[in-house]
Motif scaffolding. Structure first.
Motif, PDB file in Angstrom:
ATOM      1  N   PHE A   1      40.209  46.779  37.206  1.00  0.00           N
ATOM      2  CA  PHE A   1      38.796  46.487  36.906  1.00  0.00           C
ATOM      3  C   PHE A   1      38.088  47.756  36.436  1.00  0.00           C
ATOM      4  O   PHE A   1      38.113  48.770  37.141  1.00  0.00           O
ATOM      5  CB  PHE A   1      38.085  45.974  38.163  1.00  0.00           C
ATOM      6  N   ASP A   2      37.446  47.677  35.287  1.00  0.00           N
ATOM      7  CA  ASP A   2      36.684  48.831  34.788  1.00  0.00           C
ATOM      8  C   ASP A   2      35.472  49.115  35.664  1.00  0.00           C
ATOM      9  O   ASP A   2      34.959  50.224  35.695  1.00  0.00           O
ATOM     10  CB  ASP A   2      36.193  48.556  33.360  1.00  0.00           C
ATOM     11  N   GLU A   3      35.010  48.088  36.365  1.00  0.00           N
ATOM     12  CA  GLU A   3      33.780  48.217  37.166  1.00  0.00           C
ATOM     13  C   GLU A   3      34.030  48.888  38.516  1.00  0.00           C
ATOM     14  O   GLU A   3      33.090  49.289  39.191  1.00  0.00           O
ATOM     15  CB  GLU A   3      33.163  46.836  37.423  1.00  0.00           C
ATOM     16  N   LEU A   4      35.298  48.955  38.933  1.00  0.00           N
ATOM     17  CA  LEU A   4      35.616  49.546  40.233  1.00  0.00           C
ATOM     18  C   LEU A   4      36.185  50.947  40.040  1.00  0.00           C
ATOM     19  O   LEU A   4      36.764  51.250  38.999  1.00  0.00           O
ATOM     20  CB  LEU A   4      36.632  48.684  40.986  1.00  0.00           C
TER      21      LEU A   4
ATOM     22  N   GLU B   1      38.676  51.874  44.756  1.00  0.00           N
ATOM     23  CA  GLU B   1      38.319  50.457  44.938  1.00  0.00           C
ATOM     24  C   GLU B   1      39.334  49.523  44.291  1.00  0.00           C
ATOM     25  O   GLU B   1      39.642  48.456  44.822  1.00  0.00           O
ATOM     26  CB  GLU B   1      36.920  50.194  44.352  1.00  0.00           C
TER      27      GLU B   1
ATOM     28  N   LYS C   1      30.957  43.749  44.145  1.00  0.00           N
ATOM     29  CA  LYS C   1      31.046  45.114  43.617  1.00  0.00           C
ATOM     30  C   LYS C   1      30.784  45.121  42.108  1.00  0.00           C
ATOM     31  O   LYS C   1      30.151  46.041  41.584  1.00  0.00           O
ATOM     32  CB  LYS C   1      32.423  45.705  43.923  1.00  0.00           C
TER      33      LYS C   1
ATOM     34  N   GLN D   1      27.532  46.818  39.839  1.00  0.00           N
ATOM     35  CA  GLN D   1      27.583  47.599  38.608  1.00  0.00           C
ATOM     36  C   GLN D   1      26.574  47.094  37.569  1.00  0.00           C
ATOM     37  O   GLN D   1      26.181  47.829  36.687  1.00  0.00           O
ATOM     38  CB  GLN D   1      28.994  47.531  38.010  1.00  0.00           C
TER      39      GLN D   1
ATOM     40  N   ALA E   1      35.274  40.451  33.701  1.00  0.00           N
ATOM     41  CA  ALA E   1      36.068  41.478  34.394  1.00  0.00           C
ATOM     42  C   ALA E   1      37.359  40.883  34.930  1.00  0.00           C
ATOM     43  O   ALA E   1      38.424  41.510  34.855  1.00  0.00           O
ATOM     44  CB  ALA E   1      35.248  42.066  35.544  1.00  0.00           C
TER      45      ALA E   1
ATOM     46  N   LYS F   1      40.153  40.346  32.209  1.00  0.00           N
ATOM     47  CA  LYS F   1      40.668  41.488  31.460  1.00  0.00           C
ATOM     48  C   LYS F   1      42.157  41.723  31.719  1.00  0.00           C
ATOM     49  O   LYS F   1      42.618  41.636  32.854  1.00  0.00           O
ATOM     50  CB  LYS F   1      39.867  42.732  31.859  1.00  0.00           C
TER      51      LYS F   1
ATOM     52  N   ILE G   1      44.962  40.995  34.844  1.00  0.00           N
ATOM     53  CA  ILE G   1      44.394  40.888  36.196  1.00  0.00           C
ATOM     54  C   ILE G   1      44.642  39.495  36.785  1.00  0.00           C
ATOM     55  O   ILE G   1      45.051  39.360  37.941  1.00  0.00           O
ATOM     56  CB  ILE G   1      42.882  41.216  36.186  1.00  0.00           C
TER      57      ILE G   1
END
Lengths: 313, 382
Positions: A90-93, A97, B9, B13, B205, B208, B211
């Motif tokens: 995940f780019d957001e973590l 994380e 989470k 962001q 997300a 992507k 995942i």
């Protein structure tokens, strides 16, 4: 011999008229680094996806740890780690994380997970990057993070599908060293690649796939013994005549030669002194020559001899 | 709750976007509430013009008329100089000149002669002044006929003119709408805008790279992952909804909570929330990059809100647009909101309309959820 932890029998997977897996048979013993080698489109990734129950197959059976592999067999899945071809983070973590999240899909206990995540971070050499987001990491570091996410829960079987694609040589070496280390720590590893050098470097047993089935398998040495080529000699020579080439062809152990752009490539069977014989002949004919090299057979030679085409075709 | 936490989470962001939507929503709601309240109800006042008066009488009744007009217009006392009067009218120093003759009572009240007036030709405000003078004199005459003295008649008329104006609308309602009407009118924009963005970013997300494959191959069942995802989605929606009601409490306090219809407002907004959540989830399933997300989220939230009477009141919208809007869920939300805003209690007829509106919204939500399930199944099998 250790127990077989993966057994695939007569696996068939079709995409319409295309047969992606054609009666694939594989046995992988505990403690091995098992290389699955083959050109693009040979069925490696399809085989992996079937093993992980990500794809339904048409025929055959897959048993892992002695149990039938089904999408709902979470007991088996618990013991498998996967590192897929495309980076799956995940780019957001942050780095921490991300590893924590994927480890959390196997280890619910927070305390236990924390220790495992720390271990994975150290293992992948990501200590300095734990608070960074993946977008700020280099390609090599990203691949290492991808691996750390797949192995943090300390799986018994790790399946790696081309984990070094588009990675610089330095990072690639680190990744390969890491894989060996994981194996030393007790994990069995299935490693797919179309880079034969990598497979030769780390795998204890190799299966070569083409058109959805295994065309040869064994240890490096066993595979190389399957073919006629024992040595490939390459000489940069001044123009050779047809007569010269015919005479070289008759030298002992020479079974194939190729001459193009003043470079002579001679393939010999496994006997000794092939190079000396060839050089003696050139000297006796007053033929000047430049660079000389002698190479032992590679897996590409194995593939070439069995299929008649290059591994990277 | 690994997947649930991951949703949160990722939301963290993108929290800036949610805050931005909340800020836009509260600003628009407050500004529109203020502007609408000002223009429609509380500040009604009659038009005022510059009015010249030549008072040659100076008696009680004449002075009463001058005082009455001074209460509405800007009255300028003038001398009876025809040249000067014409000049003032020509240069628009005054728009209307009233000449009260010396024997005003006798001439106008007893003999019924008209007052001499000079005005700007074609001016609607002049006509308006004519009406005011005529009305005033008629009323005075009524009081005088009833035995009132001139002073008391003037006083009685003065008191009458202070009665407040009540505006009536064409749609059988009154101008006595709930103050939080405008607040609730804009809520769909907040829900649709904020949720389309947040759900889009979260689902993007999870789509992507590999995942999804990694998650499917994990030791947590896909069903549980979905349940955790839905829980997180619901949680995000409910928090947004609660923030909406915190806003109502902050802005209108007990006025809202003590109103008999607050339950229906809660029900209507909660239904709208379910619609917005399911629609944003459905949209999120097709979004592949942030540029596309930005375009689609804006298009869906703004277009739906414009067509369904969020930004433009339904009363002034074209009928064909409203016909089309019936195929959109926000239209039914606004229908219910309109009914609630015009009533303090609901008759069985209006209660039925409210429940139908909420029911249709739920049908929209069910349709979106069905589509989500179909797309998920299709993708899984594909």
């Amino acid at each position: 011999m250790s127990e077989n932890i993966v057994q695939i029998e007569n696996l068939v997977k079709r995409y319409g008229d295309l047969v992606a897996l054609d009666h694939l048979n594989l046995k992988i013993a505990e403690g091995e680094i098992f290389g699955l080698l083959g050109p693009n489109g040979s069925g490696k990734t399809t085989a992996i996806n079937c093993m992980l129950s990500l794809l339904k197959y048409d025929k055959g059976a897959i048993r892992i740890f002695g149990e039938d592999m089904r999408p709902d067999n979470y007991k088996v899945k618990q013991q498998i780690g996967i590192v897929l071809q495309n980076v799956a983070v995940f780019d957001e973590l942050t780095v921490y994380e991300n590893i924590d999240y994927f480890c959390g899909l196997y280890i619910p206990d927070k305390k236990k997970r924390k220790a495992l995540v720390e271990e994975a971070i150290t293992f992948a050499g990501l200590d300095d990057y734990r608070k960074m987001h993946p977008k700020k990491l280099s390609g090599g570091l990203l691949r290492r993070l991808n691996i750390a996410c797949g192995i943090a829960h300390k799986p018994r079987l790790i399946i790696m599908d081309e984990p070094t694609v588009a990675v610089d040589p330095q990072s690639r070496n680190k990744i390969l060293e890491g894989i060996k280390k994981l194996n030393e720590q007790g994990s069995t590893i299935i490693y797919t690649s179309h880079y034969m050098e990598e497979v030769e470097q780390i795998c204890t047993r190799i299966a070569i796939m083409d058109h959805g089935h295994v065309i040869a398998s064994g240890t490096r040495e066993e595979l190389k013994k399957m073919i006629k080529t024992g040595e490939t000699i390459t000489i940069e020579a001044i123009p050779l005549t047809e007569k010269n080439l015919e005479e070289i062809q008759t030298l002992p152990h020479v079974f194939d030669l190729h001459y193009e752009d003043q470079v002579l490539t001679v393939r010999c069977t496994g006997a000794r002194h092939n190079l000396i014989q060839l050089l003696n002949y050139l000297q006796s004919q007053d033929i000047t020559f430049g660079q000389v090299s002698s190479e032992l057979p590679t897996l590409n030679d194995v593939f070439l001899e069995i299929t008649g085409k290059q591994l990277r075709d | 709750m690994t997947v649930f936490k991951c949703y949160m989470k990722i939301l963290r962001q993108n929290i800036g976007l949610v805050i931005m939507y909340l800020a836009i929503f509260f600003s628009v709601a407050i500004v529109m509430q203020f502007a609408a309240g000002k223009s429609e109800d509380s500040l009604f006042e009659t038009a005022s013009i510059d009015l010249g008066v030549v008072n040659e009488d100076g008696g009680t009744l004449a002075q009463g008329l001058v005082d009455y007009l001074s209460g509405i217009h800007h009255v300028v006392l003038m001398d009876n100089d025809p040249e000067q009067l014409q000049e003032n009218l020509f240069y628009r120093n005054v728009e209307y000149i009233l000449q009260i003759p010396a024997d005003f009572y006798e001439t106008c009240m007893v003999n019924g002669e008209s007052l001499k007036v000079t005005k700007v030709p074609g001016s609607y405000s002049s006509f308006y002044v004519d009406q005011q003078i005529s009305s005033y004199l008629n009323t005075i005459q009524t009081y005088l006929a009833a035995g009132f003295s001139q002073e008391k008649a003037i006083q009685a008329v003065k008191e009458e003119t202070h009665e407040p104006v009540t505006k009536l609308t064409f749609d059988s309602g009154t101008s006595d709408t709930s103050p939080y009407t405008y607040y609730f009118r804009y809520i769909p924009y907040l829900f649709l805008g904020a949720l389309c963005y947040t759900m889009g970013y979260i689902l993007m997300a999870f789509k992507k790279g590999d995942i999804q494959k990694r998650m499917e191959a994990s030791a947590i069942s896909v069903r549980r992952q979905s349940v955790e995802g839905l829980l997180a989605t619901g949680m995000i929606g409910v928090v947004l909804w609660l923030i909406g009601f915190l806003g109502v409490t902050f802005m209108y306090g007990s006025r809202f909570w003590q109103s008999g219809l607050c339950v229906y407002y809660i029900l209507n907004t909660f239904t709208m929330l379910i619609v917005a959540l399911s629609l944003s989830y459905l949209i999120g399933m097709f979004i592949t990059n942030s540029n596309l997300l930005s375009g689609v989220a804006n298009l869906v939230s703004l277009a739906m809100c414009f067509l369904c009477g969020v930004f433009v009141p339904m009363d002034v919208m074209d009928k064909s647009v409203l016909k089309f809007a019936q195929f959109l869920p926000v239209y039914w939300y606004e229908q219910v909101n309109e009914i609630l805003s015009r009533h303090h209690t609901l008759s069985p007829e209006f209660l039925g309309q409210v429940l139908i509106g909420i029911g249709i919204q739920l049908l929209f939500a069910a349709a979106f959820i069905s589509l989500i399930l179909v797309v998920s199944r299709y993708r899984k099998e594909g």
